[in-house]
Write a protein that holds these residues in place. Sequence first.
Motif, mmCIF file in Angstrom:
data_model
loop_
_atom_site.group_PDB
_atom_site.id
_atom_site.type_symbol
_atom_site.label_atom_id
_atom_site.label_comp_id
_atom_site.label_asym_id
_atom_site.label_seq_id
_atom_site.Cartn_x
_atom_site.Cartn_y
_atom_site.Cartn_z
ATOM 1 N N VAL A 290 16.251 -69.675 -1.380
ATOM 2 C CA VAL A 290 15.644 -68.637 -1.885
ATOM 3 C C VAL A 290 15.544 -68.798 -3.267
ATOM 4 O O VAL A 290 14.446 -68.469 -4.066
ATOM 5 C CB VAL A 290 16.512 -67.089 -1.493
ATOM 6 N N ILE A 291 16.436 -69.498 -3.835
ATOM 7 C CA ILE A 291 16.274 -69.688 -5.435
ATOM 8 C C ILE A 291 15.592 -70.828 -5.859
ATOM 9 O O ILE A 291 15.306 -71.200 -7.082
ATOM 10 C CB ILE A 291 17.857 -69.809 -5.902
ATOM 11 N N ALA A 292 15.094 -71.727 -4.957
ATOM 12 C CA ALA A 292 14.515 -73.034 -5.146
ATOM 13 C C ALA A 292 13.334 -72.733 -5.943
ATOM 14 O O ALA A 292 12.954 -73.501 -6.953
ATOM 15 C CB ALA A 292 14.280 -73.809 -3.868
ATOM 16 N N PRO A 293 12.347 -71.958 -5.507
ATOM 17 C CA PRO A 293 11.071 -71.598 -6.082
ATOM 18 C C PRO A 293 11.389 -70.523 -7.246
ATOM 19 O O PRO A 293 10.371 -70.148 -7.941
ATOM 20 C CB PRO A 293 10.389 -71.083 -4.978
ATOM 21 N N LEU A 294 12.489 -70.283 -7.899
ATOM 22 C CA LEU A 294 12.500 -69.226 -8.886
ATOM 23 C C LEU A 294 12.002 -69.710 -10.299
ATOM 24 O O LEU A 294 11.972 -70.898 -10.426
ATOM 25 C CB LEU A 294 14.050 -68.795 -8.933
ATOM 26 N N ARG A 295 11.621 -68.892 -11.071
ATOM 27 C CA ARG A 295 10.996 -69.207 -12.377
ATOM 28 C C ARG A 295 12.327 -69.740 -13.347
ATOM 29 O O ARG A 295 12.028 -70.443 -14.014
ATOM 30 C CB ARG A 295 10.452 -67.918 -12.990
ATOM 31 N N ASN A 296 13.504 -69.159 -12.823
ATOM 32 C CA ASN A 296 14.536 -69.491 -13.688
ATOM 33 C C ASN A 296 16.027 -69.416 -12.758
ATOM 34 O O ASN A 296 16.779 -68.606 -12.997
ATOM 35 C CB ASN A 296 14.915 -68.572 -14.856
ATOM 36 N N PRO A 297 16.090 -70.769 -12.080
ATOM 37 C CA PRO A 297 17.257 -70.647 -11.265
ATOM 38 C C PRO A 297 18.442 -71.278 -11.953
ATOM 39 O O PRO A 297 19.475 -71.498 -11.153
ATOM 40 C CB PRO A 297 16.904 -71.697 -10.009
ATOM 41 N N ALA A 298 18.397 -71.385 -13.320
ATOM 42 C CA ALA A 298 19.431 -71.919 -13.864
ATOM 43 C C ALA A 298 20.838 -71.057 -13.524
ATOM 44 O O ALA A 298 20.744 -69.852 -13.708
ATOM 45 C CB ALA A 298 19.348 -72.220 -15.280
ATOM 46 N N GLY A 299 21.866 -71.514 -13.692
ATOM 47 C CA GLY A 299 23.055 -70.926 -13.560
ATOM 48 C C GLY A 299 23.501 -70.861 -12.180
ATOM 49 O O GLY A 299 24.872 -70.452 -12.129
ATOM 50 N N PHE A 300 22.953 -71.124 -11.004
ATOM 51 C CA PHE A 300 23.495 -71.105 -9.765
ATOM 52 C C PHE A 300 23.920 -72.649 -9.403
ATOM 53 O O PHE A 300 23.441 -73.646 -9.770
ATOM 54 C CB PHE A 300 22.275 -70.909 -8.927
#
Length: 336
Positions: A290-300
């Motif tokens: 789910v977070i792979a295509p995020l605009r800002n996935p940093a921090g995970f």
Amino acid sequence: MSLLRWLILVAIALLLAPHVLALVERPRDHAATAYVLRQSDALVQRAGGWLRGHVPTRIAGRDRTDWIMVAGLSVVAIGAGSLRDGIVSRVTARQLRHELGRWRKSMQLGEDTRAAAALDEGFKDLENARSVDRSELLRAFAEAKRRLDALGREVAFLSIDVVGSTAMKEREESAAIQYDFAEYRKLVEAVFAAHGILKSAWTPDGVMGCFADTDQAIAAGKAVILALGDFNRDVKLMRADFAVRCGVNAGYVHFDEATPLEAMSDRVIDIAGHMQKYAEPNTVAVAHKVIAPLRNPAGFTPTDRVVDGYRVASWRPAQWDRVIRTHDAWFHDRVK
């Protein structure tokens, strides 16, 4: 009904056989044609006696019992065919209406929702029809499904629960408990409003929120965790600090603004709740895909945990000390 029609057609063929075989030279000299003629004669003799007692059978000086029987059987065959078509139509309509109701129930669609109206729209023109072809019913069902699918959309769900809420309330005054959890709810609702919440549903100490996209849902979960610093320091009265678990999931669901979130049922929502259940305190857990295509996935960061078949990634505020301090000050002022 189909069997009855076939029997009638066989009887009509036997009644017409003598007239057709009259064109054949000496038909009674051949076994097959002779058998057919004997059966025809037997049918006329058995049914003809009853028929002659009820209707006149001599027309223009000749016995027309066989032709009257052909005409009568033809009418019965036509009526049986119409009755069969009507029965099939009604049974099919009943089955499809049952499937429509089961479908609506499985998706928790209320009677007054747009989605329910979309399902019913395809059958509106068929409600008063005396006879409906099965293909028309299936076409109406397919159209209803297309209308329902058109109401679907991609949304994200954020599940938040207070860690150890039962233990927090032990040996605490009732007034302090009510005040703290009321203020906590105000905090969460303020965060949700700031991040574009679409709808939410509360349990006593937990909440499920629906957002337009995954970025908003994750940002809201982070904001709640970050805001707890000031909340625990300046607002709460109980001894124990508030800590929360957050779970996020996103997917395509049938979304109707008239349907409350607590009435919605979908695996996408269930997975968000499961992500929250297995999350660490004060973290946001989400499926890695789910977070792979995020605009800002940093921090995970990836974890070894797997929930509902999905590898879990987790965000925790310890990795964002500068952001925490900045956001705590900003949010404290905003809520005030």
